[in-house]
Design an enzyme around this catalytic site. Structure first.
Site, PDB file in Angstrom:
ATOM      1  N   CYS A 135       0.818  -1.224   0.000  1.00  0.00           N
ATOM      2  CA  CYS A 135       0.000   0.000   0.000  1.00  0.00           C
ATOM      3  C   CYS A 135       0.849   1.271   0.000  1.00  0.00           C
ATOM      4  CB  CYS A 135      -0.959   0.006   1.187  1.00  0.00           C
ATOM      5  SG  CYS A 135      -2.105  -1.372   1.136  1.00  0.00           S
ATOM      6  N   HIS A 288      -2.990   7.159   2.124  1.00  0.00           N
ATOM      7  CA  HIS A 288      -3.511   5.889   1.622  1.00  0.00           C
ATOM      8  C   HIS A 288      -4.907   5.636   2.187  1.00  0.00           C
ATOM      9  CE1 HIS A 288      -4.080   1.812   0.582  1.00  0.00           C
ATOM     10  NE2 HIS A 288      -3.894   1.359   1.811  1.00  0.00           N
ATOM     11  N   ASN A 318     -10.165  -0.017  -0.384  1.00  0.00           N
ATOM     12  CA  ASN A 318      -8.711   0.067  -0.348  1.00  0.00           C
ATOM     13  C   ASN A 318      -8.150  -0.457  -1.676  1.00  0.00           C
ATOM     14  OD1 ASN A 318      -5.971  -0.358   0.068  1.00  0.00           O
ATOM     15  ND2 ASN A 318      -6.210  -1.255   2.112  1.00  0.00           N
TER      16      ASN A 318
HETATM   17  O1  UT7 Z   1      -3.833  -0.998   3.354  1.00  0.00           O
HETATM   18  C1  UT7 Z   1      -3.061  -1.070   4.532  1.00  0.00           C
HETATM   19  C2  UT7 Z   1      -3.447  -2.207   5.271  1.00  0.00           C
HETATM   20  N1  UT7 Z   1      -4.809  -2.325   5.696  1.00  0.00           N
HETATM   21  C3  UT7 Z   1      -5.336  -1.588   6.651  1.00  0.00           C
HETATM   22  O2  UT7 Z   1      -4.838  -0.557   7.021  1.00  0.00           O
HETATM   23  C4  UT7 Z   1      -6.543  -2.130   7.362  1.00  0.00           C
HETATM   24  C5  UT7 Z   1      -6.360  -1.981   8.846  1.00  0.00           C
HETATM   25  N2  UT7 Z   1      -7.429  -2.594   9.653  1.00  0.00           N
HETATM   26  C6  UT7 Z   1      -8.706  -2.198   9.599  1.00  0.00           C
HETATM   27  O3  UT7 Z   1      -9.103  -1.367   8.821  1.00  0.00           O
HETATM   28  C7  UT7 Z   1      -9.660  -2.802  10.603  1.00  0.00           C
HETATM   29  O4  UT7 Z   1      -8.916  -3.468  11.603  1.00  0.00           O
HETATM   30  C8  UT7 Z   1     -10.679  -3.797   9.992  1.00  0.00           C
HETATM   31  C9  UT7 Z   1     -11.684  -3.016   9.156  1.00  0.00           C
HETATM   32  C10 UT7 Z   1      -9.968  -4.815   9.147  1.00  0.00           C
HETATM   33  C11 UT7 Z   1     -11.441  -4.513  11.109  1.00  0.00           C
HETATM   34  O5  UT7 Z   1     -12.103  -3.576  11.929  1.00  0.00           O
HETATM   35  P1  UT7 Z   1     -11.973  -3.704  13.510  1.00  0.00           P
HETATM   36  O6  UT7 Z   1     -12.851  -2.696  14.085  1.00  0.00           O
HETATM   37  O7  UT7 Z   1     -10.506  -3.627  13.835  1.00  0.00           O
HETATM   38  O8  UT7 Z   1     -12.574  -5.133  13.790  1.00  0.00           O
HETATM   39  P2  UT7 Z   1     -11.876  -6.376  14.497  1.00  0.00           P
HETATM   40  O9  UT7 Z   1     -10.868  -6.990  13.596  1.00  0.00           O
HETATM   41  O10 UT7 Z   1     -11.442  -5.968  15.850  1.00  0.00           O
HETATM   42  O11 UT7 Z   1     -13.103  -7.352  14.629  1.00  0.00           O
HETATM   43  C12 UT7 Z   1     -14.228  -7.052  15.478  1.00  0.00           C
HETATM   44  C13 UT7 Z   1     -15.278  -8.087  15.213  1.00  0.00           C
HETATM   45  C14 UT7 Z   1     -14.742  -9.524  15.209  1.00  0.00           C
HETATM   46  O12 UT7 Z   1     -15.702 -10.368  15.795  1.00  0.00           O
HETATM   47  P3  UT7 Z   1     -15.496 -10.919  17.297  1.00  0.00           P
HETATM   48  O13 UT7 Z   1     -14.203 -11.687  17.245  1.00  0.00           O
HETATM   49  O14 UT7 Z   1     -15.396  -9.685  18.149  1.00  0.00           O
HETATM   50  O15 UT7 Z   1     -16.720 -11.737  17.506  1.00  0.00           O
HETATM   51  C15 UT7 Z   1     -14.654  -9.844  13.754  1.00  0.00           C
HETATM   52  O16 UT7 Z   1     -14.762 -11.232  13.483  1.00  0.00           O
HETATM   53  O17 UT7 Z   1     -15.857  -7.884  13.931  1.00  0.00           O
HETATM   54  C16 UT7 Z   1     -15.859  -9.114  13.206  1.00  0.00           C
HETATM   55  N3  UT7 Z   1     -15.760  -8.817  11.795  1.00  0.00           N
HETATM   56  C17 UT7 Z   1     -16.838  -8.621  11.041  1.00  0.00           C
HETATM   57  N4  UT7 Z   1     -18.146  -8.613  11.308  1.00  0.00           N
HETATM   58  C18 UT7 Z   1     -18.984  -8.349  10.304  1.00  0.00           C
HETATM   59  C19 UT7 Z   1     -14.632  -8.701  11.043  1.00  0.00           C
HETATM   60  N5  UT7 Z   1     -14.988  -8.444   9.777  1.00  0.00           N
HETATM   61  C20 UT7 Z   1     -16.332  -8.376   9.754  1.00  0.00           C
HETATM   62  C21 UT7 Z   1     -17.279  -8.135   8.732  1.00  0.00           C
HETATM   63  N6  UT7 Z   1     -18.582  -8.126   9.051  1.00  0.00           N
HETATM   64  N7  UT7 Z   1     -16.905  -7.895   7.440  1.00  0.00           N
END
Ligand code: UT7
Length: 361
Positions: A135, A288, A318
């Site tokens: 990225c 980004h 992204n």
């Molecule tokens: O391009 C450079 C690299 N990429 C990035 O910069 C991305 C960086 N990360 C992020 O943008 C965020 O961490 C995400 C969008 C990927 C995830 O958001 P988050 O608020 O950090 O969620 P999380 O990973 O802490 O997950 C919270 C919950 C989890 O469930 P449990 O374990 O709490 O029951 C996930 O399984 O949300 C769940 N979850 C979803 N639920 C519904 C993860 N993805 C989804 C989804 N729909 N698509």
């Protein structure tokens, strides 16, 4: 010929503030972008995964993204963006003497997508190669092109960021598949000194020197595991890996999120303040586009107004190396960026890698 241009510290800018002395090797002369026609709304994922439009919007700011249909190589996606950037620079493809192409989803393992793009543009002779910094790829490519111009190796470099993540994500993994879109963006970087093709008018509003003022790049290979697509010589595709989806992109989202917020704020502050400018003097932050919450947190950490942090993640998701040049091209097209705007670019991505550039549009 590379011209070093000093900016008069007494010169008054639009904001009636003094700016430090700068020297520039190159400036952006034009930008272009291209995304596939096919729009993938959040409802697509809700139709077969345990997710919802609400979750995706709330946690990422993304409403829709574009994905290619069928087999499309990165160079094919990049060609319209490149042609537009070249035309906006007032040039013809044959006047381009270098292509630096940032991608992690190239047409082939080799030759480079830069060479394929050269072929598509009907040009030859100048240098052409790909850059892999995930990225952060576009920022790495831009800084590389600036250095090539500084060394006198090129005068008019096409700098491209293009990625097609729809081919490397696991479409059954809700944690990652909702995040990424396909797209391409490009700029033409020209030598800042006089040029028979681009002219030597390098000043913007208030007589300020246009061009790349400062840049920095960094990487920390201890972070290779938190965001990777394990397919290559160390992880060849096997029948078993194909059956278990082992070769798709994987990410520890929360970890990447935290690192991205911290690093983006740090590198912006550094590239701006270490070069004698203040955060307030920057007109726009073009970072980004991974997640709206990352961009908002970065802005909050820097104490800058929301409207200075440009965003289009809502419409494209992204797009990895393409996100910054797509945003630049849209901002130029919409008249947000005008000659003389002071712009800070910044990116963070797999590797982990990061980079920032301070430039005057
Ligand atoms: O391009 C450079 C690299 N990429 C990035 O910069 C991305 C960086 N990360 C992020 O943008 C965020 O961490 C995400 C969008 C990927 C995830 O958001 P988050 O608020 O950090 O969620 P999380 O990973 O802490 O997950 C919270 C919950 C989890 O469930 P449990 O374990 O709490 O029951 C996930 O399984 O949300 C769940 N979850 C979803 N639920 C519904 C993860 N993805 C989804 C989804 N729909 N698509």
């Amino acid at each position: 010929m590379n011209a070093e241009l000093a900016q008069n510290p007494e010169a008054k800018g639009d904001k009636h503030e003094a700016f430090p002395v700068v020297s520039v090797n190159s400036r952006i002369a034009g930008s272009g972008m291209h995304v596939p026609e096919r729009v993938i709304p959040n409802s697509h994922f809700a139709s077969y995964l345990e997710t919802s439009d609400e979750w995706i919007r709330d946690r990422t700011g993304i409403s829709e993204r574009r994905w290619v249909e069928g087999t499309v190589g990165a160079s094919e996606l990049a060609e319209p963006a490149a042609r537009r950037a070249i035309a906006r620079a007032g040039l013809k493809p044959e006047q381009i003497d270098g292509i630096v192409f940032a991608t992690v989803t190239p047409d082939y393992v080799f030759p480079s997508s830069a060479c394929f793009l050269q072929q598509r543009l009907g040009i030859s002779g100048g240098l052409a190669f790909d850059v892999n910094a995930v990225c952060s790829g576009f920022v790495y490519a831009l800084v590389t092109a600036d250095a090539l111009i500084a060394k006198g190796l090129c005068r008019r470099v096409l700098v491209v960021g293009a990625d097609i993540y729809s081919k490397i994500i696991n479409h059954n993994d809700r944690r990652t598949c909702v995040l990424f879109g396909d797209g391409a963006g490009a700029v033409v970087l020209v030598a800042a000194g006089g040029d028979e093709a681009t002219g030597s008018a390098v000043t913007g509003g208030g007589g300020m020197i246009r061009g790349i003022y400062a840049s920095e790049l960094g990487a920390d290979g201890s972070g290779t595991d938190i965001l990777c697509t394990p397919m290559g010589t160390a992880a060849p595709a096997t029948p078993d890996s194909l059956l278990t989806d082992a070769h798709y992109l994987r990410m520890e989202g929360r970890e990447v999120f935290k690192l991205a917020v911290r690093r983006l704020a740090e590198i912006n502050q550094h590239v701006i303040e270490a070069n004698g400018f203040s955060l307030e003097q920057v007109d726009y932050f073009v970072s980004h586009q991974a997640n709206r919450r990352i961009l908002q947190a970065m802005g909050k950490n820097l104490g800058i107004p929301d409207e200075k942090v440009l965003m289009n993640v809502e419409r494209y998701g992204n797009t990895s190396a393409a996100s910054i040049p797509i945003l630049l091209a849209e901002a130029e097209e919409q008249g947000t960026l005008t000659k003389g705007s002071l712009v800070a670019l910044s990116a963070f991505g797999g590797g982990v890698t990061w980079g920032a550039v301070l430039l005057r549009w």
